[in-house]
Design a protein around this motif. Structure first.
Motif, mmCIF file in Angstrom:
data_model
loop_
_atom_site.group_PDB
_atom_site.id
_atom_site.type_symbol
_atom_site.label_atom_id
_atom_site.label_comp_id
_atom_site.label_asym_id
_atom_site.label_seq_id
_atom_site.Cartn_x
_atom_site.Cartn_y
_atom_site.Cartn_z
ATOM 1 N N ALA A 105 -28.001 8.074 -11.366
ATOM 2 C CA ALA A 105 -28.414 6.678 -12.105
ATOM 3 C C ALA A 105 -29.496 6.337 -12.949
ATOM 4 C CB ALA A 105 -29.020 6.036 -10.632
ATOM 5 N N ASN A 106 -30.265 7.176 -12.736
ATOM 6 C CA ASN A 106 -31.823 7.267 -13.601
ATOM 7 C C ASN A 106 -31.248 7.348 -14.901
ATOM 8 O OD1 ASN A 106 -33.187 7.032 -12.068
ATOM 9 N ND2 ASN A 106 -33.883 9.456 -12.830
ATOM 10 N N ALA A 107 -29.703 7.358 -15.536
ATOM 11 C CA ALA A 107 -29.404 7.413 -17.025
ATOM 12 C C ALA A 107 -29.228 6.223 -17.408
ATOM 13 C CB ALA A 107 -28.056 8.242 -17.371
ATOM 14 N N THR A 108 -29.182 5.351 -16.944
ATOM 15 C CA THR A 108 -29.219 3.638 -16.962
ATOM 16 C C THR A 108 -30.672 3.027 -17.036
ATOM 17 O OG1 THR A 108 -29.028 2.800 -15.143
ATOM 18 C CG2 THR A 108 -27.304 3.951 -15.541
ATOM 19 N N VAL A 109 -31.201 3.980 -16.856
ATOM 20 C CA VAL A 109 -32.230 2.399 -16.817
ATOM 21 C C VAL A 109 -33.930 3.847 -17.550
ATOM 22 C CG1 VAL A 109 -32.608 1.353 -14.512
ATOM 23 C CG2 VAL A 109 -32.933 3.807 -14.349
ATOM 24 N N PRO A 161 -35.560 0.489 -10.415
ATOM 25 C CA PRO A 161 -36.908 1.657 -10.437
ATOM 26 C C PRO A 161 -35.877 2.566 -10.721
ATOM 27 C CG PRO A 161 -36.733 1.297 -8.192
ATOM 28 C CD PRO A 161 -35.357 -0.098 -8.607
ATOM 29 N N VAL A 162 -36.689 4.102 -11.388
ATOM 30 C CA VAL A 162 -35.368 5.272 -11.572
ATOM 31 C C VAL A 162 -36.304 6.484 -9.943
ATOM 32 C CG1 VAL A 162 -36.028 5.550 -13.991
ATOM 33 C CG2 VAL A 162 -37.879 5.994 -12.323
ATOM 34 N N ALA A 163 -34.954 6.589 -9.771
ATOM 35 C CA ALA A 163 -35.584 7.655 -8.162
ATOM 36 C C ALA A 163 -36.028 9.243 -9.392
ATOM 37 C CB ALA A 163 -34.119 7.953 -7.620
ATOM 38 N N GLU A 164 -36.315 9.470 -8.078
ATOM 39 C CA GLU A 164 -36.847 11.285 -7.647
ATOM 40 C C GLU A 164 -36.402 11.595 -8.981
ATOM 41 O OE1 GLU A 164 -38.646 14.055 -4.411
ATOM 42 O OE2 GLU A 164 -40.178 12.422 -4.332
ATOM 43 N N CYS A 165 -36.528 13.060 -9.597
ATOM 44 C CA CYS A 165 -35.793 14.172 -10.314
ATOM 45 C C CYS A 165 -35.898 15.414 -8.910
ATOM 46 C CB CYS A 165 -35.604 13.956 -11.565
ATOM 47 S SG CYS A 165 -35.974 12.872 -12.800
ATOM 48 N N THR A 216 -42.459 1.383 -7.001
ATOM 49 C CA THR A 216 -40.711 0.696 -6.765
ATOM 50 C C THR A 216 -40.834 -0.056 -6.931
ATOM 51 O OG1 THR A 216 -40.555 2.972 -6.868
ATOM 52 C CG2 THR A 216 -39.121 1.909 -5.623
ATOM 53 N N ALA A 217 -42.053 -0.690 -6.033
ATOM 54 C CA ALA A 217 -41.603 -1.972 -5.458
ATOM 55 C C ALA A 217 -41.613 -3.262 -6.385
ATOM 56 C CB ALA A 217 -42.658 -2.299 -4.265
ATOM 57 N N GLY A 218 -42.731 -3.394 -7.606
ATOM 58 C CA GLY A 218 -43.187 -3.654 -8.327
ATOM 59 C C GLY A 218 -41.702 -4.233 -9.639
ATOM 60 N N LEU A 219 -41.123 -2.963 -9.033
ATOM 61 C CA LEU A 219 -39.677 -2.677 -10.568
ATOM 62 C C LEU A 219 -38.460 -4.378 -9.285
ATOM 63 C CD1 LEU A 219 -39.891 0.515 -12.183
ATOM 64 C CD2 LEU A 219 -39.447 -2.056 -13.581
ATOM 65 N N GLN A 220 -38.675 -3.394 -8.090
ATOM 66 C CA GLN A 220 -37.304 -4.222 -7.571
ATOM 67 C C GLN A 220 -37.696 -6.019 -7.369
ATOM 68 O OE1 GLN A 220 -38.102 -1.849 -3.934
ATOM 69 N NE2 GLN A 220 -36.137 -1.442 -4.893
ATOM 70 N N GLN A 221 -39.000 -5.993 -7.173
ATOM 71 C CA GLN A 221 -39.549 -7.689 -7.727
ATOM 72 C C GLN A 221 -38.640 -8.098 -8.897
ATOM 73 O OE1 GLN A 221 -43.349 -7.997 -6.168
ATOM 74 N NE2 GLN A 221 -42.843 -6.526 -4.222
ATOM 75 N N ALA A 222 -38.911 -7.886 -9.934
ATOM 76 C CA ALA A 222 -38.619 -7.904 -11.099
ATOM 77 C C ALA A 222 -37.509 -8.265 -11.481
ATOM 78 C CB ALA A 222 -39.185 -7.108 -12.656
ATOM 79 N N GLY A 223 -36.188 -7.328 -10.457
ATOM 80 C CA GLY A 223 -35.346 -7.734 -11.164
ATOM 81 C C GLY A 223 -34.670 -6.465 -11.602
ATOM 82 N N ALA A 224 -35.279 -5.251 -11.155
ATOM 83 C CA ALA A 224 -35.188 -3.922 -12.824
ATOM 84 C C ALA A 224 -34.944 -2.760 -11.810
ATOM 85 C CB ALA A 224 -36.440 -3.739 -13.297
#
Length: 312
Positions: A196-200, A99-103, A89-97
């Motif tokens: 929101a997960n549908a977009t990522v 992250p998917v949330a828990e289902c 999660t942190a890595g994706l946020q740092q890359a500006g992406a």
């Protein structure tokens, strides 16, 4: 002694192995979507352990025949899965992406023993998922991070397998699975996801699809060949009469096709003898071709079987 889950002792037959073809990634996939794919799986595992350890106490595991140390180690595995979720999660946020949330998930265990058995299956699928996706990671730093998680997941798998009386390391090579094969195995546990997960990381965004299920039968039809293992495809899979079909056993780095006996007594049921080289957790796919399976030739599956050859 070799045994197979959900079936009796089987006579084994050999098959001509083929090296698995390199999987084709979904169109437009990049390192960000691969990391979100990994995060999707880590969310599933994290929730699985969180819910299971909330439901079953240390005393429950002891009553089920596991040593006291097993519960402590299982809590350590749960902690690892939480760390994987936080790290990705942190890595994706740092890359500006994003992250998917828990289902939301539904896991079909009913007691401690079935919880631990499902844990072994999920850890094995996790290893196969990381291994199959690694070839498509472009950034060497992301590849190293994914490899670091993969080795830990493999140790989880070995520990749990050994605790179940199975060989902790039944094969010299692990088995890679491609994106759609893993998605097919994970999808039945997912009941819903945040919009929101549908977009990522939805099946649309990643280009993923779930193949029709392939189910291992606990008992064979009356006309099944002696010693065979049988699988049922859903009625949505149109199987033509007088047409050859093959059950592909994916194990280690091999694709082992075996011509299936198609039951006349029960439509949609395919049977075959398990190749003698198959060990540990293996995957089975139904196809109309003997050539190594690709996404375009999968009719149903994968199903999961466990070939237990532990002499411990």
């Amino acid at each position: 002694m070799k045994t197979f889950v959900a079936t009796t002792l089987l006579a084994l037959a050999s098959a001509a192995p083929s090296k698995r073809q390199a999987a084709t990634p979904p169109a437009g996939i990049n390192d960000g979507t691969i990391l979100n794919y990994a995060l999707t799986l880590e969310h599933l595992e994290n929730t699985f352990y969180r819910q299971g350890l909330a439901r079953f106490s240390a005393a429950d595991f002891t009553a089920a025949g596991f040593p006291a140390s097993f519960h402590r180690n299982l809590r350590e595995i749960a902690s690892d899965e939480r760390s994987h979720v936080a790290f990705l999660t942190a890595g994706l946020q740092q890359a500006g992406a994003l992250p998917v949330a828990e289902c939301s998930y539904k896991f079909p265990y009913t007691d401690v023993r079935s919880f631990v058995t499902l844990s072994s299956v999920l850890e094995g699928v996790g290893v196969s998922a990381y291994l199959g996706a690694a070839q498509f990671i472009a950034d060497p730093n992301y590849l190293t991070a994914a490899g670091s998680i993969l080795t830990v997941e493999s140790r989880h798998s070995a520990f749990i397998r050994g605790s179940l009386g199975q060989s902790p390391f039944p094969t010299p090579f692990d088995t890679p699975l491609d994106f759609n094969e893993v998605y097919t195995l994970a999808a039945p546990f997912i009941t819903s996801c945040p919009p929101a997960n549908a977009t990522v990381a939805s099946s649309t965004a990643l280009g993923l699809k779930a193949f029709p299920s392939l189910t291992v039968l606990a008992s064979n039809p009356a006309d099944a060949p002696a010693g065979s293992l049988c699988f049922a495809a859903p009625t949505s899979v149109a199987l033509a009469p007088n047409t050859p079909y093959y059950l592909h056993f994916l194990n280690m780095l091999m694709d082992l096709p075996v011509k299936a006996y198609m039951s006349a007594a029960v439509p949609g049921v395919a049977c075959a003898n398990v190749p003698s080289v198959v060990k540990g957790q293996a995957y089975v796919i139904l196809s109309a071709t003997q050539n190594p399976v690709t996404d375009n030739t999968v009719l149903a599956g994968p199903a999961i079987i466990e070939v237990n050859d532990c002499r411990c």
